[in-house]
Design a protein around this motif. Structure first.
Motif, mmCIF file in Angstrom:
data_model
loop_
_atom_site.group_PDB
_atom_site.id
_atom_site.type_symbol
_atom_site.label_atom_id
_atom_site.label_comp_id
_atom_site.label_asym_id
_atom_site.label_seq_id
_atom_site.Cartn_x
_atom_site.Cartn_y
_atom_site.Cartn_z
ATOM 1 N N CYS A 110 95.979 124.328 -47.878
ATOM 2 C CA CYS A 110 95.624 122.961 -48.122
ATOM 3 C C CYS A 110 96.502 121.995 -48.559
ATOM 4 N N ARG A 111 97.902 122.491 -49.018
ATOM 5 C CA ARG A 111 98.739 121.703 -49.447
ATOM 6 C C ARG A 111 99.742 121.406 -48.367
ATOM 7 N N MET A 112 99.661 121.905 -47.241
ATOM 8 C CA MET A 112 100.570 121.781 -46.002
ATOM 9 C C MET A 112 100.437 120.165 -45.517
ATOM 10 N N THR B 255 103.046 140.436 -42.053
ATOM 11 C CA THR B 255 102.557 139.407 -41.223
ATOM 12 C C THR B 255 103.175 139.547 -39.750
ATOM 13 N N VAL B 256 102.265 139.461 -38.886
ATOM 14 C CA VAL B 256 102.568 139.841 -37.551
ATOM 15 C C VAL B 256 102.289 138.710 -36.567
ATOM 16 N N PHE B 257 103.252 138.012 -35.774
ATOM 17 C CA PHE B 257 103.034 136.919 -35.010
ATOM 18 C C PHE B 257 103.108 137.459 -33.648
ATOM 19 N N ILE C 240 103.353 127.496 -42.753
ATOM 20 C CA ILE C 240 103.841 126.406 -43.229
ATOM 21 C C ILE C 240 105.283 125.912 -42.954
ATOM 22 N N ALA C 241 106.135 127.169 -43.007
ATOM 23 C CA ALA C 241 107.536 127.023 -42.645
ATOM 24 C C ALA C 241 107.714 127.036 -41.087
ATOM 25 N N HIS C 242 106.755 127.705 -40.269
ATOM 26 C CA HIS C 242 106.892 127.480 -38.756
ATOM 27 C C HIS C 242 106.734 125.979 -38.441
ATOM 28 N N VAL D 237 109.758 122.466 -46.935
ATOM 29 C CA VAL D 237 108.233 122.490 -47.329
ATOM 30 C C VAL D 237 107.690 123.650 -47.956
ATOM 31 N N ALA D 238 107.725 124.749 -47.065
ATOM 32 C CA ALA D 238 107.236 126.053 -47.486
ATOM 33 C C ALA D 238 107.638 126.339 -49.062
ATOM 34 N N ARG D 239 108.879 126.194 -49.511
ATOM 35 C CA ARG D 239 109.419 126.668 -50.596
ATOM 36 C C ARG D 239 108.868 125.570 -51.441
#
Length: 242
Positions: free
Chosen positions: A45-47, A159-161, A182-184, A190-192
């Motif tokens: 929700c903060r993305m 986590t699997v992509f 978020i990082a992707h 931003v993720a940090r």
């Protein structure tokens, strides 16, 4: 300063932007594990640009397997198409596999979403909707043996992509999945920043949390008392709805 980082800072200072929202849709059902849902929801929700929708068959409160309820924000029928679809897991998954409105909703949303995701045993709902066929995936350690029943190939990771399909392991893995997304989409800075915002710095009091890092007697006890029976219940439900 990266463009994504600048946008993130601008959004915090001035939430009104011209960019279209990034719709994050959570599909919930009775007896979900609330942290499967609330963990990633709190971070996503903060993305930048995110608009979170909590979708259920009706707007009635949905009981979690922790004994309290969550109120949906929108019904399956009224929910907009998600850019990211997320299905949490929980003790209610075996019953939910036979819930046609839920499975149909996940199938429709998954067909057009940019990202199709799950946390814990929510993977089996994705699978029943036909979204894991031939995909590498993960789920809670107690249920990994059942992934082939929905056409998935188990990969031992938190986590699997696999293409646009992302699956997270058990419960708390949902937070890691959210930060990875978020990082992707917006970059590591931003993720940090969101990770720092929520002071997510795991330092559990005991080593463990996976079968490989926990004492063998505890793993055996948990399998015998809980997960052998629950895995059998999941397998029976999958076979019944195949």
């Amino acid at each position: 300063m990266s463009r994504a980082w600048a946008i993130f800072l601008a959004r915090k200072e001035c939430p009104m932007t011209d960019a279209p929202p990034f719709h994050v849709v959570f599909a919930i059902f009775d007896r979900i594990t609330q942290l499967d849902f609330t963990g990633p929801a709190q971070f996503l929700c903060r993305m930048p640009g995110a608009k979170v929708h909590v979708a259920a068959a009706t707007l009635d409160p949905v009981m979690t397997d922790a004994g309290f309820a969550i109120v949906p924000t929108i019904s399956f029928d009224d929910c907009p198409q998600g850019d990211l679809l997320c299905v949490p897991g929980g003790l209610g998954v075996p019953a939910a596999l036979a819930a046609t409105p839920l499975i149909d909703f996940v199938r429709r949303q998954g067909a057009a979403a940019q990202w199709v995701t799950s946390v814990c045993t929510g993977a089996f709902i994705l699978g029943r909707a036909g979204l894991l066929q031939g995909k590498r995936a993960t789920t809670h350690w107690g249920y990994t043996g059942q992934l082939p029943l929905v056409g998935a190939i188990y990969e031992p990771a938190r986590t699997v992509f696999d293409g646009n399909v992302i699956t997270a392991g058990g419960v708390t893995s949902g937070i890691d999945f959210a930060l990875s997304v978020i990082a992707h989409l917006h970059g590591e800075d931003v993720a940090r920043s969101i990770q720092l915002n929520f002071e997510y710095d795991p330092a559990p009091p005991y080593a463990g949390g996976t079968p490989g890092t926990s004492p063998e007697p505890i793993v055996t006890m948990m399998r015998e008392r809980f997960y052998d029976a629950r895995a059998a219940e999941m397998e029976a439900a999958l076979n019944a709805t195949a």
